[in-house]
Design a protein around this motif. Sequence first.
Motif, PDB file in Angstrom:
ATOM      1  N   MET A 133      38.765  10.422  13.728  1.00  0.00           N
ATOM      2  CA  MET A 133      38.758   9.419  12.658  1.00  0.00           C
ATOM      3  C   MET A 133      40.029   8.584  12.644  1.00  0.00           C
ATOM      4  SD  MET A 133      36.820  11.440   9.554  1.00  0.00           S
ATOM      5  CE  MET A 133      37.908  12.867   9.620  1.00  0.00           C
ATOM      6  N   ALA A 134      41.094   9.071  13.279  1.00  0.00           N
ATOM      7  CA  ALA A 134      42.341   8.309  13.352  1.00  0.00           C
ATOM      8  C   ALA A 134      42.370   7.357  14.547  1.00  0.00           C
ATOM      9  CB  ALA A 134      43.534   9.262  13.415  1.00  0.00           C
ATOM     10  N   GLY A 135      41.374   7.458  15.430  1.00  0.00           N
ATOM     11  CA  GLY A 135      41.317   6.561  16.581  1.00  0.00           C
ATOM     12  C   GLY A 135      42.431   6.795  17.580  1.00  0.00           C
ATOM     13  N   ILE A 136      42.761   8.044  17.822  1.00  0.00           N
ATOM     14  CA  ILE A 136      43.851   8.375  18.751  1.00  0.00           C
ATOM     15  C   ILE A 136      43.412   8.186  20.202  1.00  0.00           C
ATOM     16  CG2 ILE A 136      45.414  10.203  19.517  1.00  0.00           C
ATOM     17  CD1 ILE A 136      45.072  11.483  16.765  1.00  0.00           C
ATOM     18  N   LEU A 137      42.187   8.569  20.504  1.00  0.00           N
ATOM     19  CA  LEU A 137      41.685   8.551  21.874  1.00  0.00           C
ATOM     20  C   LEU A 137      40.788   7.344  22.093  1.00  0.00           C
ATOM     21  CD1 LEU A 137      40.658  12.331  22.171  1.00  0.00           C
ATOM     22  CD2 LEU A 137      42.868  11.293  22.743  1.00  0.00           C
ATOM     23  N   ASN A 138      40.805   6.831  23.319  1.00  0.00           N
ATOM     24  CA  ASN A 138      39.855   5.773  23.646  1.00  0.00           C
ATOM     25  C   ASN A 138      38.492   6.401  23.943  1.00  0.00           C
ATOM     26  OD1 ASN A 138      39.748   6.541  26.451  1.00  0.00           O
ATOM     27  ND2 ASN A 138      41.635   5.372  26.817  1.00  0.00           N
ATOM     28  N   SER A 139      37.501   5.570  24.152  1.00  0.00           N
ATOM     29  CA  SER A 139      36.125   6.068  24.312  1.00  0.00           C
ATOM     30  C   SER A 139      35.991   6.988  25.526  1.00  0.00           C
ATOM     31  CB  SER A 139      35.154   4.893  24.438  1.00  0.00           C
ATOM     32  OG  SER A 139      35.122   4.128  23.257  1.00  0.00           O
ATOM     33  N   ALA A 140      36.638   6.620  26.623  1.00  0.00           N
ATOM     34  CA  ALA A 140      36.545   7.439  27.836  1.00  0.00           C
ATOM     35  C   ALA A 140      37.184   8.806  27.607  1.00  0.00           C
ATOM     36  CB  ALA A 140      37.220   6.725  28.998  1.00  0.00           C
ATOM     37  N   GLN A 141      38.317   8.835  26.918  1.00  0.00           N
ATOM     38  CA  GLN A 141      38.974  10.106  26.631  1.00  0.00           C
ATOM     39  C   GLN A 141      38.139  10.969  25.689  1.00  0.00           C
ATOM     40  OE1 GLN A 141      42.644   8.438  25.170  1.00  0.00           O
ATOM     41  NE2 GLN A 141      43.727   8.820  27.088  1.00  0.00           N
TER      42      GLN A 141
END
Length: 255
Positions: free
Chosen positions: A29-37
């Motif tokens: 929910m914090a958007g730490i990782l990109n979609s691929a990760q």
Amino acid sequence: MGACATTAEPTESPKRLTLPTQERYVIDMAGILNSAQQDSLRMILKAYEEESSLHFALVSVADLGGQDLQNLSLEVAKQLKTGQPGLNNGGIILISMAERLLKVEVNYGLEWQISTNQAADILDSMRDQLGKEDYFGAFKTGFQGMYEKGKTVSWDIAFPTYTAMKEAGEEAVGKIARIKARGKTRDYSRVPMDYQFHENLYIDLVIGDDTPARLFFSNYMVEMVNVVVYQDERAILHARVRKTEPLELEMLGLE
């Protein structure tokens, strides 16, 4: 349950966190990782569960929402219900970005393999990568540590009944049994509750008509153990066999 890198005091009225019900492994929910990760980590955690039945999940939040880290991690754990029913063999890594706090929280059944101190060691293993803001690498390191510790034992229910367990004799040690039993009342209130495990944290069980057994548990399992003692009907529980003569069990969960 779990281990905390540090703590934070609530600064505002706590807000209830609602997690998406459709996601089992990665709730970023914090958007730490990109979609691929996210996809890569999801595949890793899914493989862990398929190989061992151990269920782990990442939860990231922008901030604690006025809660302290311990309360938020417990709330998250209750919503996700990691692990298999009755075995509770799962755990989460929770990170709050604003406060830069991280926590490993394990479910009841996995406490025997990942104690509070061992969870703290897992956090320590992630620190170098976190310091470099390599969050993806840190999460992989943390979950691998949890997986390696959790898979040291089998999570199959080897014995669906007490009779099957009894027939196995000494070969039952270290394996999981499904047992229907009632617990005897016992005062363990004097046990120091800053101990996760203690030789006096146990209740005596009666299996069937008169078979005695001793059920050990952690200080986090008291509420669950009270169900075994005080409910009217016999409880159906899953436990790992510690010893057969006399019979000693380690509590994992209730059916």
